[in-house]
Design a protein around this motif. Structure first.
Motif, PDB file in Angstrom:
ATOM      1  N   ARG A   1     -52.663   0.957 -57.175  1.00  0.00           N
ATOM      2  CA  ARG A   1     -52.875  -0.420 -57.653  1.00  0.00           C
ATOM      3  C   ARG A   1     -53.100  -1.377 -56.476  1.00  0.00           C
ATOM      4  O   ARG A   1     -52.915  -2.577 -56.612  1.00  0.00           O
ATOM      5  N   PHE A   2     -53.461  -0.821 -55.301  1.00  0.00           N
ATOM      6  CA  PHE A   2     -53.760  -1.620 -54.110  1.00  0.00           C
ATOM      7  C   PHE A   2     -52.551  -2.403 -53.600  1.00  0.00           C
ATOM      8  O   PHE A   2     -52.682  -3.550 -53.180  1.00  0.00           O
ATOM      9  N   ALA A   3     -51.380  -1.795 -53.661  1.00  0.00           N
ATOM     10  CA  ALA A   3     -50.161  -2.412 -53.147  1.00  0.00           C
ATOM     11  C   ALA A   3     -49.311  -1.318 -52.517  1.00  0.00           C
ATOM     12  O   ALA A   3     -49.481  -0.142 -52.810  1.00  0.00           O
ATOM     13  N   THR A   4     -48.399  -1.721 -51.658  1.00  0.00           N
ATOM     14  CA  THR A   4     -47.462  -0.751 -51.104  1.00  0.00           C
ATOM     15  C   THR A   4     -46.151  -0.849 -51.871  1.00  0.00           C
ATOM     16  O   THR A   4     -45.807  -1.912 -52.407  1.00  0.00           O
ATOM     17  N   TYR A   5     -45.427   0.235 -51.899  1.00  0.00           N
ATOM     18  CA  TYR A   5     -44.118   0.252 -52.535  1.00  0.00           C
ATOM     19  C   TYR A   5     -43.219  -0.803 -51.894  1.00  0.00           C
ATOM     20  O   TYR A   5     -42.557  -1.576 -52.593  1.00  0.00           O
ATOM     21  N   ASP A   6     -43.211  -0.850 -50.555  1.00  0.00           N
ATOM     22  CA  ASP A   6     -42.364  -1.817 -49.858  1.00  0.00           C
ATOM     23  C   ASP A   6     -42.764  -3.247 -50.202  1.00  0.00           C
ATOM     24  O   ASP A   6     -41.902  -4.113 -50.367  1.00  0.00           O
ATOM     25  N   GLY A   7     -44.062  -3.503 -50.323  1.00  0.00           N
ATOM     26  CA  GLY A   7     -44.528  -4.841 -50.675  1.00  0.00           C
ATOM     27  C   GLY A   7     -44.136  -5.228 -52.092  1.00  0.00           C
ATOM     28  O   GLY A   7     -43.676  -6.355 -52.332  1.00  0.00           O
ATOM     29  N   VAL A   8     -44.288  -4.308 -53.033  1.00  0.00           N
ATOM     30  CA  VAL A   8     -43.903  -4.569 -54.423  1.00  0.00           C
ATOM     31  C   VAL A   8     -42.401  -4.789 -54.514  1.00  0.00           C
ATOM     32  O   VAL A   8     -41.930  -5.731 -55.148  1.00  0.00           O
ATOM     33  N   ARG A   9     -41.652  -3.941 -53.835  1.00  0.00           N
ATOM     34  CA  ARG A   9     -40.185  -4.055 -53.835  1.00  0.00           C
ATOM     35  C   ARG A   9     -39.753  -5.396 -53.247  1.00  0.00           C
ATOM     36  O   ARG A   9     -38.885  -6.079 -53.803  1.00  0.00           O
ATOM     37  N   GLU A  10     -40.382  -5.795 -52.155  1.00  0.00           N
ATOM     38  CA  GLU A  10     -40.045  -7.067 -51.518  1.00  0.00           C
ATOM     39  C   GLU A  10     -40.378  -8.250 -52.437  1.00  0.00           C
ATOM     40  O   GLU A  10     -39.609  -9.210 -52.522  1.00  0.00           O
ATOM     41  N   ALA A  11     -41.500  -8.172 -53.146  1.00  0.00           N
ATOM     42  CA  ALA A  11     -41.871  -9.250 -54.074  1.00  0.00           C
ATOM     43  C   ALA A  11     -40.859  -9.358 -55.209  1.00  0.00           C
ATOM     44  O   ALA A  11     -40.436 -10.461 -55.576  1.00  0.00           O
ATOM     45  N   VAL A  12     -40.434  -8.219 -55.758  1.00  0.00           N
ATOM     46  CA  VAL A  12     -39.438  -8.235 -56.830  1.00  0.00           C
ATOM     47  C   VAL A  12     -38.123  -8.808 -56.298  1.00  0.00           C
ATOM     48  O   VAL A  12     -37.484  -9.627 -56.968  1.00  0.00           O
ATOM     49  N   GLN A  13     -37.737  -8.412 -55.099  1.00  0.00           N
ATOM     50  CA  GLN A  13     -36.517  -8.954 -54.496  1.00  0.00           C
ATOM     51  C   GLN A  13     -36.618 -10.466 -54.336  1.00  0.00           C
ATOM     52  O   GLN A  13     -35.669 -11.188 -54.616  1.00  0.00           O
ATOM     53  N   HIS A  14     -37.774 -10.930 -53.904  1.00  0.00           N
ATOM     54  CA  HIS A  14     -37.984 -12.359 -53.700  1.00  0.00           C
ATOM     55  C   HIS A  14     -37.836 -13.142 -55.005  1.00  0.00           C
ATOM     56  O   HIS A  14     -37.185 -14.179 -55.056  1.00  0.00           O
ATOM     57  N   TYR A  15     -38.454 -12.642 -56.077  1.00  0.00           N
ATOM     58  CA  TYR A  15     -38.454 -13.377 -57.340  1.00  0.00           C
ATOM     59  C   TYR A  15     -37.186 -13.202 -58.167  1.00  0.00           C
ATOM     60  O   TYR A  15     -36.857 -14.042 -58.994  1.00  0.00           O
ATOM     61  N   THR A  16     -36.467 -12.096 -57.949  1.00  0.00           N
ATOM     62  CA  THR A  16     -35.281 -11.828 -58.775  1.00  0.00           C
ATOM     63  C   THR A  16     -33.968 -11.933 -58.017  1.00  0.00           C
ATOM     64  O   THR A  16     -32.924 -12.103 -58.636  1.00  0.00           O
ATOM     65  N   GLY A  17     -34.006 -11.753 -56.716  1.00  0.00           N
ATOM     66  CA  GLY A  17     -32.774 -11.738 -55.933  1.00  0.00           C
ATOM     67  C   GLY A  17     -32.109 -10.371 -55.909  1.00  0.00           C
ATOM     68  O   GLY A  17     -31.074 -10.195 -55.264  1.00  0.00           O
ATOM     69  N   PHE A  18     -32.668  -9.377 -56.580  1.00  0.00           N
ATOM     70  CA  PHE A  18     -32.092  -8.026 -56.568  1.00  0.00           C
ATOM     71  C   PHE A  18     -32.272  -7.424 -55.185  1.00  0.00           C
ATOM     72  O   PHE A  18     -33.337  -7.525 -54.589  1.00  0.00           O
TER      73      PHE A  18
END
Length: 162
Positions: free
Chosen positions: A53-70
């Motif tokens: 999907r043209f993204a890295t796992y680390d980038g997706v994980r970091e974005a979710v962390q940013h928006y959710t705080g998890f």
């Protein structure tokens, strides 16, 4: 004899990725009415799905962390447009970490054993027994839902009306 695949792409029928750690395969992929054996470990399948999907796992994980705080056991939106959200059952480097597709889960039941374990009932009618407490799995479902809602909020805010 089992058919063993060298590669597998996560898609809408993927219900769960289970660690196998066998000599000839590392993952059992659960799909409705069939299991698929794959040479790649579950985390590698998740990472590959992100790259597709043209993204890295680390980038997706970091974005979710940013928006959710998890910070730990972060759900991963592999393809939000197709409702492909997966959550880990353990820390992602844990030997027993499974990845479960939020979309396919009908409910989580407490197993009838003495130790904390659960049974996931999938919409297909299939059951998966895991040595994880129902509390932990339900919490992961809630966190994934929060991730989904966050994505929808972000998507709605990014729409520009002229």
């Amino acid at each position: 004899m089992k058919d063993i695949l060298g590669h597998y792409s996560i898609h809408s029928n993927t219900m769960a990725l289970l660690p196998a750690n066998r000599m000839d395969y590392y993952t059992i992929v659960k799909e409705p009415d069939r299991d698929i054996y794959v040479k790649q470990p579950p985390i590698e399948l998740i990472k590959q799905a992100c790259l597709e999907r043209f993204a890295t796992y680390d980038g997706v994980r970091e974005a979710v962390q940013h928006y959710t705080g998890f910070k730990r056991k972060v759900p991963i939106p592999i393809n939000p447009h197709l409702n492909l959200y997966f959550f880990p059952t353990h820390a992602t480097n844990h030997f027993d970490c499974c990845w479960i597709s939020y979309y396919h889960v009908l409910r989580i039941e407490k197993s009838l054993t003495n130790h904390p374990s659960s049974t996931i009932l999938f919409k297909s009618g299939e059951r998966l027994h895991l040595d994880v407490s129902p509390y932990v799995l339900k919490k992961q479902m809630e966190r994934t839902l929060e991730c989904m809602e966050g994505y929808l909020d972000w998507q709605n805010k990014s729409v520009v009306v002229c």
